[in-house]
Design a protein around this motif. Sequence first.
Motif: not given
Length: 266
Positions: A166-172, A183-187, A205-208, A215-219
């Motif tokens: 999950x961490x790796x997919x959020x980084x992608x 802008x995007x960040x890890x959560x 992740x979250x993006x602006x 807004x949150x996004x879960x890959x």
Amino acid sequence: MRLSIDHRTVYRFTEPQARLVQMLRVNPQNSHDQTVASWRIDVDHDARMREGHDGFGNAVTMLYVDGPVEAIEIAVQGEVVTSHSDGVLHGVHEPLPAALFRRSTPKTAIDDALAAFARDAAAGDDPHRALHRLNAAVKTMLAVERGRGAPGVTAAETLARRSGTARDLAHVFVAGARSLGIPARYVSGYRLGGGGHRLAPHGWAEAWCEDIGWIGFDPCTGLSPEDGYVRVAIGLDSIGAAPVAGSRLGEGEEELDVDVTVLREE
């Protein structure tokens, strides 16, 4: 929704340690979308703890333990009441401008393949729809690995091997959004589901978006977080949002065990 969380971290050392200093980012904060009903941190040693905040606004607990320490368990338990908001953040303190989260890190470095992947996924759409397209593309392209995984994997490496935690997919996702100028960040936090115990907290992740906000996004799901999520910490990547980080004074090796359980309370 009312969620109960049990998060236990155990360190074992091959040689007794003279001193441990740990920064804990395990305290969720109140917002319009989540309310902390109860929360506590217990340590099975005499310890000093100091509450504060880091530069990203995350609640942190500094933990100091004098040795000799052969093993230590940090137990985090509590209940959080959440509400559904379509992934849009409300009432969250933001000490930093959104533009800061365009900054790349070694874990989220953008190579040609990752930039092309994000560009193709976005399909030239407006930023809001482009982010949802990117989230769905990461979900479709990459298989989810269970467990903690190797700590040094980069976003480009994850994309190349077509699988990750999950961490790796959020980084992608974070790297892909930044390659689009967003802008995007890890959560880091907790997520309901998964059939019981997990070997690590969840990451997404979250993006602006200028007209909406963060807004949150879960890959892992290809969707935005709903009320089954508890948001705890943010960072430019997973290092800045790590639940436990610190140093030790002593020789030998360490072994880490993590157990996370998230349940819905009726």
